[in-house]
Motif scaffolding. Structure first.
Motif, PDB file in Angstrom:
ATOM      1  N   GLY A  48      12.165  10.942  10.151  1.00 39.30           N
ATOM      2  CA  GLY A  48      12.128   9.835   9.204  1.00 39.30           C
ATOM      3  C   GLY A  48      10.766   9.494   8.649  1.00 39.30           C
ATOM      4  N   PHE A  49       9.723  10.259   8.999  1.00 33.54           N
ATOM      5  CA  PHE A  49       8.394  10.034   8.437  1.00 33.54           C
ATOM      6  C   PHE A  49       8.307  10.676   7.051  1.00 33.54           C
ATOM      7  CE2 PHE A  49       7.588   9.168  12.835  1.00 33.54           C
ATOM      8  CZ  PHE A  49       6.524   8.287  12.856  1.00 33.54           C
ATOM      9  N   THR A  50       7.575  10.007   6.176  1.00 34.56           N
ATOM     10  CA  THR A  50       7.382  10.492   4.809  1.00 34.56           C
ATOM     11  C   THR A  50       5.938  10.925   4.620  1.00 34.56           C
ATOM     12  OG1 THR A  50       9.087   8.996   3.961  1.00 34.56           O
ATOM     13  CG2 THR A  50       7.518   9.880   2.355  1.00 34.56           C
ATOM     14  N   ARG A  51       5.749  12.076   3.993  1.00 40.61           N
ATOM     15  CA  ARG A  51       4.389  12.540   3.703  1.00 40.61           C
ATOM     16  C   ARG A  51       3.762  11.603   2.673  1.00 40.61           C
ATOM     17  NH1 ARG A  51       1.291  17.421   3.614  1.00 40.61           N
ATOM     18  NH2 ARG A  51      -0.833  16.631   3.327  1.00 40.61           N
ATOM     19  N   PHE A  52       2.556  11.157   2.965  1.00 43.94           N
ATOM     20  CA  PHE A  52       1.876  10.174   2.127  1.00 43.94           C
ATOM     21  C   PHE A  52       1.008  10.885   1.091  1.00 43.94           C
ATOM     22  CE2 PHE A  52      -1.668   7.417   1.043  1.00 43.94           C
ATOM     23  CZ  PHE A  52      -1.060   6.189   0.832  1.00 43.94           C
ATOM     24  N   PHE A  53       1.238  10.559  -0.196  1.00 47.67           N
ATOM     25  CA  PHE A  53       0.415  11.083  -1.278  1.00 47.67           C
ATOM     26  C   PHE A  53       0.041   9.937  -2.206  1.00 47.67           C
ATOM     27  CE2 PHE A  53       2.936  14.915  -0.208  1.00 47.67           C
ATOM     28  CZ  PHE A  53       1.885  15.762   0.132  1.00 47.67           C
ATOM     29  N   LEU A  59       4.837   3.917  -2.682  1.00 44.93           N
ATOM     30  CA  LEU A  59       4.426   3.650  -1.307  1.00 44.93           C
ATOM     31  C   LEU A  59       3.389   2.534  -1.204  1.00 44.93           C
ATOM     32  CD1 LEU A  59       4.018   7.358  -0.095  1.00 44.93           C
ATOM     33  CD2 LEU A  59       6.069   5.927  -0.032  1.00 44.93           C
ATOM     34  N   GLU A  60       2.910   2.011  -2.329  1.00 45.07           N
ATOM     35  CA  GLU A  60       1.802   1.059  -2.303  1.00 45.07           C
ATOM     36  C   GLU A  60       2.134  -0.226  -1.539  1.00 45.07           C
ATOM     37  OE1 GLU A  60      -0.874   2.018  -6.263  1.00 45.07           O
ATOM     38  OE2 GLU A  60       0.712   0.502  -6.401  1.00 45.07           O
ATOM     39  N   SER A  61       3.376  -0.666  -1.569  1.00 41.97           N
ATOM     40  CA  SER A  61       3.750  -1.913  -0.888  1.00 41.97           C
ATOM     41  C   SER A  61       4.831  -1.702   0.161  1.00 41.97           C
ATOM     42  CB  SER A  61       4.236  -2.947  -1.908  1.00 41.97           C
ATOM     43  OG  SER A  61       5.335  -2.422  -2.656  1.00 41.97           O
ATOM     44  N   LEU A  62       5.021  -0.463   0.598  1.00 39.47           N
ATOM     45  CA  LEU A  62       6.148  -0.146   1.475  1.00 39.47           C
ATOM     46  C   LEU A  62       5.856  -0.376   2.947  1.00 39.47           C
ATOM     47  CD1 LEU A  62       9.044   0.990   1.501  1.00 39.47           C
ATOM     48  CD2 LEU A  62       8.052   3.284   1.712  1.00 39.47           C
ATOM     49  N   TYR A  63       4.614  -0.136   3.371  1.00 35.31           N
ATOM     50  CA  TYR A  63       4.335  -0.070   4.803  1.00 35.31           C
ATOM     51  C   TYR A  63       3.612  -1.290   5.363  1.00 35.31           C
ATOM     52  CZ  TYR A  63       5.300   4.857   3.845  1.00 35.31           C
ATOM     53  OH  TYR A  63       5.882   6.019   3.454  1.00 35.31           O
ATOM     54  N   GLY A  65       4.122  -4.870   4.991  1.00 39.68           N
ATOM     55  CA  GLY A  65       4.697  -6.196   5.137  1.00 39.68           C
ATOM     56  C   GLY A  65       4.808  -6.918   3.813  1.00 39.68           C
ATOM     57  N   GLU A  66       5.608  -7.978   3.817  1.00 35.64           N
ATOM     58  CA  GLU A  66       5.873  -8.713   2.593  1.00 35.64           C
ATOM     59  C   GLU A  66       4.614  -9.382   2.055  1.00 35.64           C
ATOM     60  OE1 GLU A  66       8.891 -12.245   0.983  1.00 35.64           O
ATOM     61  OE2 GLU A  66       8.994 -11.527   3.067  1.00 35.64           O
ATOM     62  N   GLY A  67       4.361  -9.179   0.768  1.00 39.10           N
ATOM     63  CA  GLY A  67       3.239  -9.828   0.105  1.00 39.10           C
ATOM     64  C   GLY A  67       1.965  -9.022   0.078  1.00 39.10           C
ATOM     65  N   TYR A  68       1.948  -7.846   0.699  1.00 41.01           N
ATOM     66  CA  TYR A  68       0.728  -7.045   0.761  1.00 41.01           C
ATOM     67  C   TYR A  68       0.945  -5.715   0.050  1.00 41.01           C
ATOM     68  CZ  TYR A  68      -0.410 -10.498   4.272  1.00 41.01           C
ATOM     69  OH  TYR A  68      -0.638 -11.684   4.918  1.00 41.01           O
ATOM     70  N   CYS A  69      -0.097  -5.265  -0.623  1.00 39.86           N
ATOM     71  CA  CYS A  69      -0.007  -4.048  -1.431  1.00 39.86           C
ATOM     72  C   CYS A  69      -1.369  -3.360  -1.446  1.00 39.86           C
ATOM     73  CB  CYS A  69       0.428  -4.404  -2.859  1.00 39.86           C
ATOM     74  SG  CYS A  69       0.474  -3.000  -3.990  1.00 39.86           S
ATOM     75  N   VAL A  70      -1.364  -2.050  -1.250  1.00 40.62           N
ATOM     76  CA  VAL A  70      -2.588  -1.256  -1.268  1.00 40.62           C
ATOM     77  C   VAL A  70      -2.597  -0.409  -2.531  1.00 40.62           C
ATOM     78  CG1 VAL A  70      -3.917   0.551  -0.119  1.00 40.62           C
ATOM     79  CG2 VAL A  70      -2.776  -1.209   1.240  1.00 40.62           C
ATOM     80  N   SER A  71      -3.525  -0.669  -3.428  1.00 36.93           N
ATOM     81  CA  SER A  71      -3.625   0.081  -4.673  1.00 36.93           C
ATOM     82  C   SER A  71      -4.148   1.485  -4.401  1.00 36.93           C
ATOM     83  CB  SER A  71      -4.564  -0.644  -5.649  1.00 36.93           C
ATOM     84  OG  SER A  71      -4.859   0.185  -6.765  1.00 36.93           O
ATOM     85  N   HIS A  72      -3.352   2.476  -4.746  1.00 33.47           N
ATOM     86  CA  HIS A  72      -3.768   3.856  -4.531  1.00 33.47           C
ATOM     87  C   HIS A  72      -4.943   4.226  -5.444  1.00 33.47           C
ATOM     88  CE1 HIS A  72       0.267   5.282  -2.578  1.00 33.47           C
ATOM     89  NE2 HIS A  72      -0.294   4.261  -1.955  1.00 33.47           N
ATOM     90  N   GLU A  73      -4.944   3.731  -6.661  1.00 28.78           N
ATOM     91  CA  GLU A  73      -6.051   4.026  -7.572  1.00 28.78           C
ATOM     92  C   GLU A  73      -7.351   3.435  -7.047  1.00 28.78           C
ATOM     93  OE1 GLU A  73      -5.553   3.278 -11.704  1.00 28.78           O
ATOM     94  OE2 GLU A  73      -3.423   3.781 -11.680  1.00 28.78           O
ATOM     95  N   LYS A  74      -7.300   2.188  -6.605  1.00 28.79           N
ATOM     96  CA  LYS A  74      -8.502   1.546  -6.087  1.00 28.79           C
ATOM     97  C   LYS A  74      -8.992   2.252  -4.822  1.00 28.79           C
ATOM     98  CE  LYS A  74      -8.640  -2.878  -6.317  1.00 28.79           C
ATOM     99  NZ  LYS A  74      -8.386  -4.320  -6.051  1.00 28.79           N
ATOM    100  N   MET A  75      -8.046   2.690  -3.980  1.00 32.23           N
ATOM    101  CA  MET A  75      -8.430   3.361  -2.750  1.00 32.23           C
ATOM    102  C   MET A  75      -9.117   4.694  -3.042  1.00 32.23           C
ATOM    103  SD  MET A  75      -6.147   3.536   0.695  1.00 32.23           S
ATOM    104  CE  MET A  75      -4.762   4.376  -0.061  1.00 32.23           C
ATOM    105  N   GLU A  76      -8.598   5.436  -4.014  1.00 33.99           N
ATOM    106  CA  GLU A  76      -9.226   6.709  -4.366  1.00 33.99           C
ATOM    107  C   GLU A  76     -10.607   6.493  -4.979  1.00 33.99           C
ATOM    108  OE1 GLU A  76      -7.854  10.854  -6.459  1.00 33.99           O
ATOM    109  OE2 GLU A  76      -7.396   8.977  -7.484  1.00 33.99           O
ATOM    110  N   ARG A  77     -10.725   5.463  -5.845  1.00 35.26           N
ATOM    111  CA  ARG A  77     -12.015   5.199  -6.487  1.00 35.26           C
ATOM    112  C   ARG A  77     -13.062   4.706  -5.490  1.00 35.26           C
ATOM    113  NH1 ARG A  77      -8.934   2.618 -10.616  1.00 35.26           N
ATOM    114  NH2 ARG A  77      -9.594   0.595  -9.770  1.00 35.26           N
TER     115      ARG A  77
END
Length: 492
Positions: A48-53, A59-63, A65-77
């Motif tokens: 049941g694990f998903t490869r993260f890309f 996937l930005e707000s999936l892992y 909790g409610e109300g939290y989101c990790v921007s993939h663009e900001k993380m890469e930059r």
């Protein structure tokens, strides 16, 4: 903090602040058996694990909790390209951090000697990294209103301990899915991530899977945490004692009272200066040591949400990268200490290759683009002592190069001497004595009438041929084996 449990605790003597937010990530580094990473990746995806890309923005707000989101663009930059290439790889790039994640959303309760706390396992990460290393991350939210920070710290200290090592550990239990787990390691490896245990490398610890890196981890997971404070009436700011306790995970003493594992105010102030990052004081502080990395903040909710997103995003990867550097450097030093310098010539060559691979692909002085992220990353690197370890490994590399040069020169001289002796003696002496009898159809009966010197010449002739063939075949085999090993290490 384990050593403090045998001593009388020092109560803090201050009002215990409460928390409106307590989010923790427990990180367990582990060693993977050689050559099984592909099988482990397949098993994780079956479980049941998903490869993260990064390009999968769903996937930005999936892992988190409610109300939290990790921007993939900001993380890469946030990372320079060569660092981003390692941390956020493409699908076929195995020489990188391969992340597999799964949503759990699992409500649980931790029973401690003096109280209990409800918590939720939000999600789980498994990273497969180069050098046969990996990371397991448990993402946890404590779900209690007006939670005293001492309870949160006690929760973190109890939960991070995989094996029972104290009275409080023996009287701590986890209730989850109508099951009771007496030890955290049973909850982690027999309930949350059941596929992982068979792939852990027990070579260093005689089968103890919770201590697969004995030169770095002592039965405890590392803690990354965010503590959102509600300060008591009359308290203007976050005290140095509270920051020290958050860094040391000082929760409750044996009588259930808040305590601190130091009594000298000057020492506490000096420690917080050396291990803290106070750019956003007096509202927000970051504390670091080898076991914890936490953010303690009294910021308003919208700012707190941004801080949590950073802790889940770029700061999380920065912590993992520093831990990875630390473990690999220790592993290389450990390999060097086990070398038998006069016998393990192949291992010396492999160690030189591994050190060069690490320094060329993974260890850079500049990794972060933004100033605040760079400063926190440097703070972590300083706490882990990675620069000093890297300097030591570079000195090791220089010593190994010098030894290898001397060894190879000695080997070439010996080989040249052997070949010269056989060439001169067997060539000249043998040709003068028996070469005529070895032309055309050989009459072996003639050799029955040889004199002792002719037998010696015959022996030298054939032994010279045999030695030349043996040395040629041996060098060819060594070259093939060396290329195979280099391809294997390059793939890993």
């Amino acid at each position: 903090m384990v050593e403090q449990q045998a001593e009388q605790a020092n109560t803090t003597g201050q009002a215990d602040p409460t928390l409106h937010t307590a989010l923790l990530q427990f990180i367990f580094p582990f060693s993977i058996k050689a050559g099984v990473d592909q099988e482990l990746a397949a098993r994780l995806q079956e479980d049941g694990f998903t490869r993260f890309f990064l390009d999968n923005k769903e996937l930005e707000s999936l892992y988190y909790g409610e109300g939290y989101c990790v921007s993939h663009e900001k993380m890469e930059r946030s990372y320079l390209p060569f660092a981003a290439h390692v941390l956020f790889p493409r699908e076929k790039d195995h020489d990188s951090f391969r992340r597999f994640s799964r949503v759990n959303n699992l409500p649980c309760r931790l029973e401690m000697p003096f109280q209990s706390a409800g918590f939720r396992i939000l999600s789980t990460d498994v990273f497969l990294c180069p050098f046969e290393l990996g990371f397991l991350t448990l993402r946890v939210a404590i779900e209690e209103e007006d939670l005293p920070i001492s309870t949160a710290l006690e929760f973190a200290d109890r939960f991070r301990t995989l094996e029972d090592v104290s009275y409080k550990d023996e009287h701590t239990f986890i209730h989850c899915s109508k099951q009771r787990f007496d030890r955290v390691e049973d909850f982690v490896f027999k309930h949350l991530v059941t596929v992982l245990e068979p792939f852990l490398d027990p070579a260093e610890t005689n089968g103890a899977y919770f201590e697969t890196l004995p030169f770095f981890v002592d039965e405890r997971m590392l803690v990354q945490a965010f503590y959102g404070l509600n300060l008591p009436e009359g308290q203007d700011g976050i005290s140095t004692e509270l920051l020290y306790r958050a860094s040391q995970v000082d929760g409750l003493d044996l009588e259930g009272r808040p305590y601190i594992s130091a009594s000298n105010p000057d020492y506490i102030k000096q420690y917080t200066r050396n291990h803290g990052y106070s750019r956003w004081a007096p509202d927000t502080y970051y504390m670091t040591n080898e076991q914890t990395f936490c953010c303690v903040s009294r910021a308003r909710p919208d700012i707190a949400t941004q801080l949590v997103n950073q802790m889940y995003g770029e700061y999380y990867y920065g912590l993992l990268l520093n831990i990875f550097h630390k473990i690999v450097l220790l592993k290389l030093a450990n390999l060097h200490s086990r070398l038998r310098i006069n016998h393990d010539n192949d291992e010396i060559e492999n160690l030189i290759f591994l050190i060069n691979k690490f320094s060329a692909k993974f260890y850079f002085l500049e990794l972060i683009t933004q100033s605040q992220g760079r400063e926190i990353f440097y703070q972590l690197r300083k706490v882990y002592g990675n620069d000093a370890l890297f300097d030591e490994v570079k000195m090791t590399l220089n010593d190994l190069f010098q030894y290898q040069d001397k060894f190879q020169a000695k080997r070439r001289d010996t080989l040249l001497m052997v070949l010269t002796v056989f060439t001169v003696v067997s060539g000249i002496y043998g040709m003068n004595q028996v070469i005529e009898d070895l032309k055309g159809n050989i009459d072996w009966s003639v050799m029955l009438e040889y004199s002792p010197f002719e037998y010696l010449a015959l022996f030298l002739t054939f032994s010279g041929i045999a030695v030349s063939l043996f040395l040629t075949l041996r060098e060819a085999w060594v070259t093939i084996k060396s290329r195979r090993k280099k391809r294997h290490y390059a793939k890993d």
